[in-house]
Design a protein around this motif. Structure first.
Motif, PDB file in Angstrom:
ATOM      1  N   ASP A  48     114.657  19.441  58.561  1.00  0.00           N
ATOM      2  CA  ASP A  48     114.881  20.590  59.454  1.00  0.00           C
ATOM      3  C   ASP A  48     114.012  21.801  59.664  1.00  0.00           C
ATOM      4  OD1 ASP A  48     116.833  18.898  60.704  1.00  0.00           O
ATOM      5  OD2 ASP A  48     118.579  19.876  59.322  1.00  0.00           O
ATOM      6  N   ARG A  49     112.895  21.459  58.805  1.00  0.00           N
ATOM      7  CA  ARG A  49     111.742  22.582  58.252  1.00  0.00           C
ATOM      8  C   ARG A  49     112.715  24.183  57.807  1.00  0.00           C
ATOM      9  NH1 ARG A  49     107.132  21.532  60.500  1.00  0.00           N
ATOM     10  NH2 ARG A  49     106.604  23.507  60.482  1.00  0.00           N
ATOM     11  N   GLY A  50     112.018  24.987  57.986  1.00  0.00           N
ATOM     12  CA  GLY A  50     112.825  26.326  57.141  1.00  0.00           C
ATOM     13  C   GLY A  50     113.180  26.211  55.811  1.00  0.00           C
ATOM     14  N   ILE A  51     111.936  25.691  54.931  1.00  0.00           N
ATOM     15  CA  ILE A  51     112.186  25.116  53.557  1.00  0.00           C
ATOM     16  C   ILE A  51     111.099  25.826  52.799  1.00  0.00           C
ATOM     17  CG2 ILE A  51     111.301  23.038  53.723  1.00  0.00           C
ATOM     18  CD1 ILE A  51     113.433  22.057  51.711  1.00  0.00           C
ATOM     19  N   VAL A  52     111.245  26.218  51.581  1.00  0.00           N
ATOM     20  CA  VAL A  52     110.065  26.690  50.777  1.00  0.00           C
ATOM     21  C   VAL A  52     110.738  25.774  49.265  1.00  0.00           C
ATOM     22  CG1 VAL A  52     109.126  28.464  49.036  1.00  0.00           C
ATOM     23  CG2 VAL A  52     110.328  29.271  51.318  1.00  0.00           C
ATOM     24  N   MET A  53     109.555  25.150  49.077  1.00  0.00           N
ATOM     25  CA  MET A  53     109.956  24.197  47.855  1.00  0.00           C
ATOM     26  C   MET A  53     108.797  24.292  46.769  1.00  0.00           C
ATOM     27  SD  MET A  53     110.415  20.034  47.911  1.00  0.00           S
ATOM     28  CE  MET A  53     111.781  19.964  49.015  1.00  0.00           C
ATOM     29  N   ASP A  54     109.176  24.493  45.814  1.00  0.00           N
ATOM     30  CA  ASP A  54     108.223  24.637  44.540  1.00  0.00           C
ATOM     31  C   ASP A  54     108.122  23.446  43.677  1.00  0.00           C
ATOM     32  OD1 ASP A  54     110.424  25.159  42.799  1.00  0.00           O
ATOM     33  OD2 ASP A  54     109.400  26.855  41.789  1.00  0.00           O
ATOM     34  N   GLY A  55     106.887  23.315  42.972  1.00  0.00           N
ATOM     35  CA  GLY A  55     106.664  22.204  42.044  1.00  0.00           C
ATOM     36  C   GLY A  55     105.204  21.896  41.663  1.00  0.00           C
ATOM     37  N   ARG A  56     104.983  20.620  41.591  1.00  0.00           N
ATOM     38  CA  ARG A  56     103.390  20.230  41.346  1.00  0.00           C
ATOM     39  C   ARG A  56     102.784  19.531  42.273  1.00  0.00           C
ATOM     40  NH1 ARG A  56     106.248  22.296  37.880  1.00  0.00           N
ATOM     41  NH2 ARG A  56     106.037  22.331  35.679  1.00  0.00           N
TER      42      ARG A  56
END
Ligand code: DC
Length: 235
Positions: free
Chosen positions: A128-136
């Protein structure tokens, strides 16, 4: 910027404050924040609890069976201050931050089957979008079409100092030199593994936050938003 919700990827080296920054961005935007590292940590815990990391490691059939049954979710903590990680309905936040999980997670996150499953779950979370994802591998593999890709880094010396302060603040007996070596070793493992190595996406913006405060990082982000907005209006 147009009204459609954005997908924002924050990748980078370990211990450079990705989660803090990604969380602050999510708050600023009113978006969902997902810590993808917590998902790899939760799978690692599931492997450990089943005794699957002993000896020569698990066979493919056991891995597939376990992955088929695994459920990872995030819920707000009781005090509402953070988001806790749940493995099959059980709060595992504290366990996944411990040293035992930390020392096994590189091994588990190298597995192609594990990565396939995590990437599928992560894409579902961003549906649904509207997302902040952190990682590699968020800007390179999970959301290659992300609207904003940030690649965060800081010098190994500064990252070691920050981690040292954090751990000694919790009363842990650690040496700065060991922490620095561990950070360099983790960079090497992340950058050189066969499956989804840590790479800056060609269209990612690099931010070296070695000498920046959290407030300065947010100013930088606001400027980036403005620039993207004006570029979009010119189109
Ligand atoms: O961000 P973190 O330190 O909590 O991540 C834990 C481990 O998971 C780390 O060894 C790298 C791995 N990881 C990964 O392979 N891919 C991601 N998208 C996030 C984390």
């Amino acid at each position: 910027m147009n009204e459609e919700k954005l997908v924002i990827a924050v990748d980078g080296h370990s211990s450079c404050g990705k989660s803090t920054f990604a969380k602050a961005i999510a708050e600023r935007m009113g978006y969902l924040y997902i810590d993808s590292g917590a998902m790899y940590r939760a799978v690692t815990l599931a492997f450990m609890e089943k005794g699957m990391l002993a000896g020569t490691g698990p066979d493919q059939e056991s891995v597939d069976r376990l992955l088929g049954k695994i459920n990872i979710s995030f819920r707000p903590s009781e005090d509402g201050g953070r988001s806790d990680t749940y493995l099959n309905g059980i709060n595992v936040e504290k366990k996944i931050r411990g040293m035992e999980v930390a020392s096994n997670v590189s091994l588990v996150s190298k597995s192609a089957a594990v990565r396939r499953k995590m990437v599928a779950l992560q894409r579902e979370m961003g549906r649904d979008r509207g997302i902040v994802m952190d990682g590699r591998d968020i800007g390179t593999v999970v959301f290659p079409g992300a609207d904003i890709k940030i690649f965060l880094t800081a010098s190994a010396g500064v990252r070691a100092q920050r981690r040292y302060r954090e751990l000694t603040g919790k009363g842990e007996d650690v040496s700065l030199e060991n922490i620095r070596e561990n950070i360099l070793q983790r960079d090497l493992t992340d950058e050189n593994r066969k499956e989804s190595p840590l790479r800056k996406a060609p269209d990612a913006v690099v931010l070296d936050n070695s000498y920046m405060t959290p407030a300065q990082q947010m100013d930088w982000f606001e400027a980036l938003l403005k620039e993207l907005d004006s570029r979009a209006t010119k189109k």
